[in-house]
Design a protein around this motif. Sequence first.
Motif, mmCIF file in Angstrom:
data_model
loop_
_atom_site.group_PDB
_atom_site.id
_atom_site.type_symbol
_atom_site.label_atom_id
_atom_site.label_comp_id
_atom_site.label_asym_id
_atom_site.label_seq_id
_atom_site.Cartn_x
_atom_site.Cartn_y
_atom_site.Cartn_z
ATOM 1 N N GLU A 111 0.841 -1.194 0.000
ATOM 2 C CA GLU A 111 0.000 0.000 0.000
ATOM 3 C C GLU A 111 0.881 1.252 0.000
ATOM 4 O OE1 GLU A 111 -2.635 -0.138 3.311
ATOM 5 O OE2 GLU A 111 -3.149 -2.245 2.997
ATOM 6 N N TYR A 112 0.377 2.291 -0.630
ATOM 7 C CA TYR A 112 1.081 3.563 -0.629
ATOM 8 C C TYR A 112 0.111 4.661 -0.231
ATOM 9 C CZ TYR A 112 4.783 1.148 -3.109
ATOM 10 O OH TYR A 112 5.772 0.268 -3.455
ATOM 11 N N LYS A 113 0.546 5.540 0.616
ATOM 12 C CA LYS A 113 -0.292 6.624 1.097
ATOM 13 C C LYS A 113 -0.246 7.798 0.123
ATOM 14 C CE LYS A 113 -1.309 9.035 5.424
ATOM 15 N NZ LYS A 113 -0.850 9.296 6.800
ATOM 16 N N SER A 115 -1.555 8.349 -2.716
ATOM 17 C CA SER A 115 -1.590 8.118 -4.168
ATOM 18 C C SER A 115 -2.521 6.956 -4.451
ATOM 19 C CB SER A 115 -0.187 7.823 -4.700
ATOM 20 O OG SER A 115 -0.237 7.532 -6.077
ATOM 21 N N SER A 116 -3.823 7.228 -4.446
ATOM 22 C CA SER A 116 -4.764 6.119 -4.514
ATOM 23 C C SER A 116 -6.130 6.517 -5.052
ATOM 24 C CB SER A 116 -4.944 5.518 -3.121
ATOM 25 O OG SER A 116 -5.880 4.489 -3.137
ATOM 26 N N ASP A 117 -6.776 5.566 -5.693
ATOM 27 C CA ASP A 117 -8.183 5.696 -6.046
ATOM 28 C C ASP A 117 -9.061 5.072 -4.965
ATOM 29 O OD1 ASP A 117 -7.607 6.917 -8.479
ATOM 30 O OD2 ASP A 117 -7.499 5.009 -9.541
ATOM 31 N N TRP A 119 -10.139 4.250 -0.852
ATOM 32 C CA TRP A 119 -10.151 4.603 0.563
ATOM 33 C C TRP A 119 -10.874 3.479 1.304
ATOM 34 C CZ3 TRP A 119 -8.462 9.436 2.638
ATOM 35 C CH2 TRP A 119 -8.003 10.352 1.688
ATOM 36 N N ARG A 141 -6.341 -4.757 -7.169
ATOM 37 C CA ARG A 141 -6.952 -3.437 -7.099
ATOM 38 C C ARG A 141 -7.211 -2.822 -8.469
ATOM 39 N NH1 ARG A 141 -2.895 -3.341 -3.285
ATOM 40 N NH2 ARG A 141 -1.647 -1.854 -4.499
ATOM 41 N N ASN A 244 -3.289 3.959 -8.902
ATOM 42 C CA ASN A 244 -4.026 2.775 -8.479
ATOM 43 C C ASN A 244 -3.336 2.091 -7.308
ATOM 44 O OD1 ASN A 244 -6.288 1.214 -8.810
ATOM 45 N ND2 ASN A 244 -5.182 -0.363 -9.906
ATOM 46 N N GLN A 245 -2.828 2.901 -6.387
ATOM 47 C CA GLN A 245 -2.268 2.385 -5.146
ATOM 48 C C GLN A 245 -3.293 2.609 -4.046
ATOM 49 O OE1 GLN A 245 0.351 0.754 -5.624
ATOM 50 N NE2 GLN A 245 0.845 1.574 -7.645
ATOM 51 N N ASP A 246 -3.070 1.999 -2.914
ATOM 52 C CA ASP A 246 -4.033 2.094 -1.805
ATOM 53 C C ASP A 246 -3.595 3.101 -0.762
ATOM 54 O OD1 ASP A 246 -5.696 0.246 -2.824
ATOM 55 O OD2 ASP A 246 -4.985 -1.409 -1.614
ATOM 56 N N ARG A 247 -4.597 3.795 -0.186
ATOM 57 C CA ARG A 247 -4.346 4.566 1.020
ATOM 58 C C ARG A 247 -4.403 3.630 2.216
ATOM 59 N NH1 ARG A 247 -4.557 10.075 0.608
ATOM 60 N NH2 ARG A 247 -5.350 10.930 -1.342
#
Length: 253
Positions: A111-113, A115-117, A119, A141, A244-247
Motif C-alpha cells: 500500500e502507498y499513502k 496516491s490512490s483511487d 479509501w 486493485r 491505483n495504489q491504496d491509502r
Amino acid sequence: MAILAATDMPFKKILLFILSIFFIVNCFAQETIEKKNRLNDNVTEQFTVLKSNELIKNGPYEAFYKRKMPIAMGNYTQNKKTGLWRFYNPQGKLMQMYNYDRDSLKYEAPEYKNSSDFWYFIDKDVADTDKVTKPVKAGGRYYGYLPYLGLYQIPFSPYQYSTTGCVAVIELLISPLGRLAAYKVRTVCDPYDFDQTINMDVKLFKEEDKQFIPATYNGEPVVSRIVIRCKVTQSGGLDFLGGNQDRQMQNAE
C-alpha cells in the motif's frame, strides 16, 4: 483363497489406475474453442470455452489492457477459476497472486499513502496499538474491481452533454462475512450542476463479485466500506481516476 486374493490385488490396483488415467485424459480431451470479449473501453479478455457448451470456460484465460498489457492470467476448469492466478495493473506491475484451489491470498502489492483511487473505512476508533487489516478483493486493485465500474452508466446521454468535469465515487459496503452488502454511486458534474447518488441492486453482480476477504479489527472480522474515486468516460461509463495504489486504512467519520 488367501493366495488368490494376494495375487489379485495388484491387478485391481492396475485396473483402477488405468481407469483413472482414462478419465483424466477424457476430461482434458474435451474440444474447446477460443473466445474474445470486451470488458470495457480499455480491457479485453481472451479465453477458451467448451465446444459443446460455449457458456463454460475451460482452459487458459488472459485479460489485456489496450490489447497489449496483460492484467490477468490464469486457468478455468469447468467455469471455475483454478490454480494460481496473477493480476497486474495497466503499467504491468504485479498487484496480486491468488490461489483459487486453496482460496488463499499469496501476494498483495504494498500500500502507498497519498496516491490512490481507494479509501477504506471501518466503524471503529483505531488506536496505534490496534491491528487493522483492509478488505481485499480477489483479482487485485485493478482487474478485481472492474465489475463495479462496469455496472454503472451515467443517467444522461454522454453524446448530449460532455462528461468533462464529471467525477464519480463508488461505495461498497462489505459485511464481516466478506459479502457485498450494498453498492452505491455518486456522480457530480460541475458544468451542469448535476449531483446524484444511486443505490444499485447487489443481485446484479455475479456470485464471485460479491465475495471479499473481510476487514479485521484486532483479529476479528468487521463491517467495512471501500470508496473508489472514478472518472466518467466519454461513453458514460466509469474508469479509475488516476493512480491505483491504496491509502492506509482509516476510521469512519
